[in-house]
Design an enzyme around this catalytic site. Structure first.
Site, PDB file in Angstrom:
ATOM      1  N   ARG A   1      82.794  71.936  34.158  1.00 56.01           N
ATOM      2  CA  ARG A   1      81.514  72.351  34.745  1.00 56.01           C
ATOM      3  C   ARG A   1      81.029  71.342  35.801  1.00 56.01           C
ATOM      4  NH1 ARG A   1      80.770  76.647  35.423  1.00 56.01           N
ATOM      5  NH2 ARG A   1      80.234  76.000  37.516  1.00 56.01           N
TER       6      ARG A   1
ATOM      7  N   GLU B   1      59.778  62.740  68.714  1.00 57.69           N
ATOM      8  CA  GLU B   1      59.500  64.165  68.480  1.00 57.69           C
ATOM      9  C   GLU B   1      58.435  64.626  69.475  1.00 57.69           C
ATOM     10  OE1 GLU B   1      58.628  66.374  64.329  1.00 57.69           O
ATOM     11  OE2 GLU B   1      56.870  65.433  65.215  1.00 57.69           O
TER      12      GLU B   1
ATOM     13  N   LYS C   1      57.627  60.513  64.864  1.00 60.71           N
ATOM     14  CA  LYS C   1      57.050  61.851  64.764  1.00 60.71           C
ATOM     15  C   LYS C   1      55.568  61.830  65.115  1.00 60.71           C
ATOM     16  CE  LYS C   1      60.367  63.432  61.373  1.00 60.71           C
ATOM     17  NZ  LYS C   1      60.608  64.209  60.147  1.00 60.71           N
TER      18      LYS C   1
ATOM     19  N   LYS D   1      66.709  66.577  54.677  1.00 62.66           N
ATOM     20  CA  LYS D   1      66.276  67.524  53.629  1.00 62.66           C
ATOM     21  C   LYS D   1      67.438  67.819  52.678  1.00 62.66           C
ATOM     22  CE  LYS D   1      62.784  69.436  56.700  1.00 62.66           C
ATOM     23  NZ  LYS D   1      62.264  70.586  57.459  1.00 62.66           N
TER      24      LYS D   1
ATOM     25  N   ASP E   1      60.466  70.076  69.097  1.00 60.34           N
ATOM     26  CA  ASP E   1      60.167  70.623  67.779  1.00 60.34           C
ATOM     27  C   ASP E   1      59.427  71.942  67.848  1.00 60.34           C
ATOM     28  OD1 ASP E   1      60.185  70.478  64.936  1.00 60.34           O
ATOM     29  OD2 ASP E   1      58.046  69.993  65.030  1.00 60.34           O
TER      30      ASP E   1
END
Lengths: 282, 282, 282, 282, 282, 282
Positions: F100, F197, F167, F135, F218
């Site tokens: 597994r 950004e 940012k 992320k 962005d």
């Protein structure tokens, strides 16, 4: 018998070796020439049941991976005083450095296996299984539960995570047996059994009604225990605990109870005497 | 009494809690409402010597840092059956979840302290100190050596790193006592004492000649032991080991030996019975 | 020379490799073909004393267990500029990835060994031993204390745990030398030596009276030091500290003091220049 | 100045404290009464640049969280002999137990900051930045790179992961500068700069042609270095390394090179002398 | 809902922060003044079910223990796009540094809870419980199993340790269902349930005969599944697996099966979009 | 493709195995005879791109080092349903116990590689590179970033440590783009690129003026994005983010942007179905 994986016990040995060796084995390093090879025998100094041979012998090769060992017995064996259990061969320094850790592990595990076997003998001819508890040595539960199996016992739950066991304090906080069992059934997965601790026959009846899988008859006088066991029959697993020792366990078993749990197996078993004898030619 | 620092024992508690809680205390989570507060008493269920009160109570606040505790006794105290040892107040779930780990630690440490005190009583009126060995539970040495001190005993070396102890196998590998002690003196720092294990009076004389700081009289019959102690006098520290139990220790002490080392203090002390009693109003 | 076990130094290398490699050796991975094999020589770039060859070369096989190495010198050897110390053979990527960690360990340890040897040379012909202190690099004490031994020095205590060293602040808190030594003797095990730091001859006399095993003569002018050493004779081990450097150490040694402790061995030794030279055919 | 987070440095302190305290600070525990409170001053014993004050003082509260400290200076400050740097107040035992670890960290970090500042002074009036290397102490890179910033220097890459640095061996394995840089550009992310080590002006021209972001002029004689810097101009960042010391760094800087990397900042900086002075009233 | 203890999830956050911060948040350190305080809102950017609010917000205070947070929703809540979930207040640097880790945890957990709720909706009005599997993200099982509960699902076994699940390969190795279940019953504790995977009705009958606690009807066509469920009735818990998705789950549930296990809940749930919005006044 | 070292991924496997095995694989231990050997095939159950074959197969030999495996495909390969990927041979218990964990790792990594390849296909013929984000799954970033490369994508920065990314919130705190970039340039090393950004063309112009290395466009509408890309040209690297999915990515790429970052690759890729099929003769 349920198996132990190296990745489960090696961290325990690593910590034990670190604890014992610390900044270095000053005696072996100072007194034993670096290249010196030797051979030694793991030797029983008393009769009992063996547990932890492979686990404990791993300590030697963790100190020096040139050390090899050959077993002369198997976990679960009844062993006798002066019986050779294994031969260890390799660097004399490594053998001396790892000796104490290996023996500490082996003596403790065999101590638990031996005490378990004593209890198991007392219940021979009944259907009762001797089971352990969570009263284990901090950090060594997996080894001690394995040792119980080596002694012919069985394991109760391993921790707070693999069985619901509702005790008096849970019942008090949860609002009675019925309500508390209902809460447990609602909140926990279907893969888990629910055990309820009962101190009276009234509670036993209540636990049966709500469909407890296991009923723990706690600290009951023998007669009440027998009555409880009869009430339960095979509608649930019955378990006795409290006041269990080598002189009482036989009578408890003869009530027909399924399980008898014994904390002493893991919290009060004396070590079994085992030593490491070096060959004369060291 | 030598102190334990949180940074020394908290990792032991963390491992013990992880071992017991695993993926979660399914019973407490299911049965006890989240905000429920309670109070419980750590209660002696037998007489003995207390050790580990602060260490073990730390388990509760590691589970929930809102739990507080108040001690009613101190490590090293002689305690009696039914004596309240501490009051724990806070989240009912946290108390139930940490209970077993806290008691496992406290019972084990107090078991060792209690057995130590029994030995210490037997040697009262002599100059002998009861000392421990390296036959400790893997991973718990620091707690058990502390418990020995709580029981009135003293610590032998903590590990392979803080005292040279030359045993028969070192002597065999090192080429005799004289040569081996010389090697040790050359190789190790001046801050370390050198102890030599002797199995005969001939060896004792040889160890004295080479200036051993401590002489271990191993497994000697009482008469030979007395002779060895007399030979040593105050030229070195004398230590007796082997065959020590509660019935023999008094006679051994009366030989005038300085130290008597007892493996059983840490490898075979039964747990002292201590429980956690929740208030009725839980 | 006291030995280092892999289980003692491998965690240090693991941390060092993790620190250096982080999310990956982007240069080696991008520029060097995966299967590329090579050979490289660990080469001295300056004269000195070698320490840490096996420890540092382990870094290569921790990155790729197919890498092998062959030593051409031994820890403790006096080495000269351009002397080949070892040959490393295996994956070119692995050699390039582990290179810096291996050299950082080897240069630092050899730096300490080299400085130690310089001090040892200065005290040749006296009975003084050069010893280290606890002024070591955080996390590397075991390597640095080993390097001191490679350079011909000896180890003072390893930490706060293996020798009692009573300094001025302990004496102030403990109520004078006599009282503080008595406390120490009562509280600590018989396996530990007791050292007392003295700043005056009055204190030396007091320390002798209470039977200190080692007397630290701290920061004394040369004449006072000589007088202290004479007072002590062989009733205790004498140790000098403070103001020790390569130009003063000879005179200090000629006072007859047993030990001279030098913090600079571990807190201020410059790295010994050692490089890894790849074969032209890389 | 780039900040250090407790979660980055606390594990370093934990390891250092474990290494030093081991099974216990036997001296402080034996000699200093448990409740004894005291105050002590972190005091400069030499002039230099401060680095690591908060990091090192955290050691005290890790031993006993009742200890508090008040800073009298800030990392990056030029400090002078006898300048008080901080006041520490709390349990006398805790201060004595943590003292050595705290000072070992502070002295080492301030030693690096101080040496960095010496180099920075030498290049005043030029555009050259003094930068560090990966020749740091195993396990302490983050502290040492921070100390370099405290001394007025700048950080080169932190590890193998945050900048491509193509050295001679990579070029040999990769098939020449052009091919190797192309490989790097293809394989690595666009967020990373590419630096190329050059040993000749031919190589510098080649590196410029393939668009290296940074060009390392390694071990070049001063004239060749100047020529290389001129060739590069502002088409790339130029960096000098090799043969850099306090007497050569000024001339190197005056070539107009952007960066000068100095391994000695982290591999050979002597500790800055700083001590902990206890109040007389201890 | 079963609770998560900080000691269970903090190590996961520590690793995630270490992984993301590495040698330092160079942007926040360089651009944001050290003392700058700010406030930010955790804001849903899509509708779904919330899971992990407390767990994820702990990341902020692990970076700086001065950060505080106030929840505006509770795990298990249905949330809508633009709904504020929590307010975080404290050091601007800390908020920026911890932001990504906190959101990664929260989005992932809420993604699983949201997908679980979608499945639970489809089986409304039946007795079927949606349960998870062991197909979880390595290292995050405890968080994901908790998220399943937040979404209205239930947990299947947590690992290989808390329920016996006999699959086709175990049966093949064990010698048929009957023999294999007998082995399991003999070898494992009485506290554990036994589940048997069946691929045909013949196997279901066999599993019923040997008294399996749970019967897994694996990958059966709907009709065969219904027949299996009818066969089982309430003699065991019935579980369906294989081919379960949002369009099939309703029909599966209407067979009357007790449990439907869905691997996708933990191996294929897309993250729920949640962001951290800083106040304009940052 | 950038390589993964065992020392980078083995700790991830260790944690995953510990999480799944816990106190023991009760089913395999009970049902499968200890010496039973078997062979099994890692088999694709769907088409996609392979990633993590060696990493995941390591799980088997971590459970039992006698297990061997032979690969039939290579990371980065396009694979088809029913394609055999590897053969695993060894202890049946070990294969069942590790199955597994191995599949969880392999399915997840291949899921990310597969989704990446889908995006890469959509931008074929443009110069755009598909890049990942931060992320990622907590604790698995290194595996997921590797999987992105297997799928033909490229890595953006690995963490907060290897690229400056300024940012909106940094700009707000830092006092505008110009000022904030200047701060970053002053404070950070020359080895790091600076990305800014931008949410408007005004900001793009400002970022270009201050010499940003990378400009993140962005969440711009396609036309504004195209204008931004044109403005930037080759004066900086241009990156698009926000609103990127399989239907939009082609048009975004055709603006000529250098990089397109896609969070979904790591936060929302469904697992690729892969199973382990045991030989009939098990």
């Amino acid at each position: 018998m349920q198996h132990l994986l190296p990745l489960q016990y090696e961290p325990i040995l690593e910590r034990a070796l670190a604890e014992d060796i610390g900044s270095g084995d000053i005696t072996a390093n100072a007194c034993v020439p670096a290249g010196h090879q030797t051979r030694a025998t793991v030797l029983a100094k008393a009769g009992g049941v063996l547990a932890g041979l492979a686990v404990s012998c791993r300590a030697f090769s963790m100190v020096d991976n040139g050390v090899v060992w050959e077993p002369h017995a198997t976990d679960g064996d009844a062993i006798t005083d002066r019986q050779p259990l294994a031969t260890i061969t390799g660097s004399a320094r490594a053998l001396l450095t790892a000796e104490r850790v290996a023996l500490n592990v082996l003596q403790r595990m065999s101590g638990t296996a031996t005490m378990t076997a004593r209890f198991v003998e007392q219940v021979a001819g009944t259907r009762a299984r001797i089971v352990d508890t969570r009263k284990t040595t901090p950090g060594l539960r997996i080894l001690e539960k394995y040792a119980v199996r080596c002694g012919g016992g069985f394991n109760h739950r391993f921790g707070l995570y693999d069985c619901v066991l509702i005790k008096d304090n849970h019942i008090a906080a949860g609002g009675g047996i019925k309500e508390t069992v209902a809460r447990a059934r609602e909140a926990t997965g279907h893969t888990l059994k629910i055990e309820v601790e009962c101190k009276s026959l009234v509670e036993v009846r209540e636990a049966l009604e709500v469909g407890a899988d296991i009923i723990l008859l706690d600290n009951m006088p023998l007669e009440m225990l027998a009555e409880g066991v009869a009430l339960i029959g095979d509608r649930a697993t019955s378990e006795a605990s409290g006041g269990v020792n080598l002189s009482t366990v036989g009578a408890i078993a003869r009530t027909g109870v399924h399980l008898i749990s014994v904390g002493a197996l893991t919290h009060s078993a004396p070590a079994l005497d085992i030593s490491l004898e070096f060959d004369g030619s060291l």
